[in-house]
Design a protein around this motif. Structure first.
Motif, mmCIF file in Angstrom:
data_model
loop_
_atom_site.group_PDB
_atom_site.id
_atom_site.type_symbol
_atom_site.label_atom_id
_atom_site.label_comp_id
_atom_site.label_asym_id
_atom_site.label_seq_id
_atom_site.Cartn_x
_atom_site.Cartn_y
_atom_site.Cartn_z
ATOM 1 N N LEU A 23 43.534 -23.816 20.294
ATOM 2 C CA LEU A 23 44.593 -22.359 21.274
ATOM 3 C C LEU A 23 43.502 -23.308 22.441
ATOM 4 O O LEU A 23 44.737 -22.531 22.923
ATOM 5 N N ALA A 24 42.522 -23.985 22.646
ATOM 6 C CA ALA A 24 42.129 -24.134 23.778
ATOM 7 C C ALA A 24 43.079 -24.929 25.069
ATOM 8 O O ALA A 24 43.326 -25.264 25.531
ATOM 9 N N LEU A 47 38.875 -25.393 35.384
ATOM 10 C CA LEU A 47 38.997 -24.776 34.882
ATOM 11 C C LEU A 47 39.081 -24.162 33.078
ATOM 12 O O LEU A 47 37.676 -24.449 32.358
ATOM 13 N N TYR A 48 39.972 -24.238 33.008
ATOM 14 C CA TYR A 48 40.721 -24.179 31.549
ATOM 15 C C TYR A 48 39.958 -26.157 30.810
ATOM 16 O O TYR A 48 39.333 -26.209 29.939
ATOM 17 N N CYS A 49 39.815 -27.537 31.684
ATOM 18 C CA CYS A 49 39.630 -28.504 31.475
ATOM 19 C C CYS A 49 37.988 -28.370 30.639
ATOM 20 O O CYS A 49 37.496 -28.586 29.895
ATOM 21 N N HIS A 50 37.464 -27.798 31.994
ATOM 22 C CA HIS A 50 36.431 -27.410 31.496
ATOM 23 C C HIS A 50 35.493 -26.686 30.196
ATOM 24 O O HIS A 50 34.947 -27.487 29.525
ATOM 25 N N GLY A 51 36.316 -25.630 29.946
ATOM 26 C CA GLY A 51 36.297 -24.926 29.145
ATOM 27 C C GLY A 51 36.107 -25.656 27.745
ATOM 28 O O GLY A 51 35.214 -25.713 26.928
ATOM 29 N N PHE A 52 37.707 -26.419 27.451
ATOM 30 C CA PHE A 52 38.032 -27.093 26.886
ATOM 31 C C PHE A 52 37.155 -28.438 26.189
ATOM 32 O O PHE A 52 37.358 -28.309 24.947
ATOM 33 N N CYS A 53 37.189 -29.164 27.397
ATOM 34 C CA CYS A 53 36.801 -30.267 27.079
ATOM 35 C C CYS A 53 35.137 -29.699 26.431
ATOM 36 O O CYS A 53 34.635 -30.966 25.997
ATOM 37 N N VAL A 54 34.382 -28.875 27.427
ATOM 38 C CA VAL A 54 32.823 -28.803 26.949
ATOM 39 C C VAL A 54 33.182 -28.521 25.374
ATOM 40 O O VAL A 54 32.824 -28.875 24.232
#
Length: 154
Positions: A23-24, A47-54
């Motif tokens: 989903l991320a 923003l989304y990459c940081h959340g998804f990547c982390v």
């Protein structure tokens, strides 16, 4: 009931963690496809990459640190599969790093989308292989830890 999950729950927790990561990734892909103006897309993708990547990196680090050693210890026949999964983790980490560099350097939306497509393909293949190969072993895995510590935030 104890706050430590029942042993048979690890299979379910793995599948749930994979669903959240899928989903991320979808959200990051949508942000890339919606970004006609690269500055807006880059801001959202940061923003989304940081959340998804982390989240994805944390998921893999958790697997490498806890369930994989426990699986190999309790099921030595799983060593080959675990070794292959760890190689996937290294490859995915490299792809995530390249994606992060691309987002931060404001690469074109097409290039950003290509990064995401590559990550999606490898990630999905990895998840399916992991679920197929490890599910039978996860039901009996003796690992006394919180699911979020092992597989990422629940």
């Amino acid at each position: 009931m104890s706050d430590i999950p029942r042993l048979a729950a690890w299979r379910r927790h793995l599948v749930e963690a994979h669903a959240r990561l899928r989903l991320a990734l979808e959200i990051a892909q949508k942000a890339a496809s919606d970004g006609a103006d690269i500055s807006d897309a880059s801001r959202d993708l940061l923003l989304y990459c940081h959340g998804f990547c982390v989240a994805l990196d944390g998921h893999h680090r958790g697997e490498d640190a806890m369930p994989f050693p426990a699986l190999v210890s309790q099921h030595p026949e799983s060593a080959r599969v675990v070794r292959m999964l760890r190689q996937d983790h290294d490859m995915i980490s490299m792809l995530l790093s390249r994606f992060d560099v691309g987002v931060k350097s404001a690469e074109s939306p097409t290039t950003i989308a290509q990064h995401l497509e590559g990550i999606a393909a490898i990630m999905e293949s990895h998840f399916r292989f992991e679920e197929r190969e490890l599910e039978p072993l996860l039901d009996g895995l003796e690992l006394h830890a919180q699911p979020g510590d092992v597989l990422g935030p629940m």
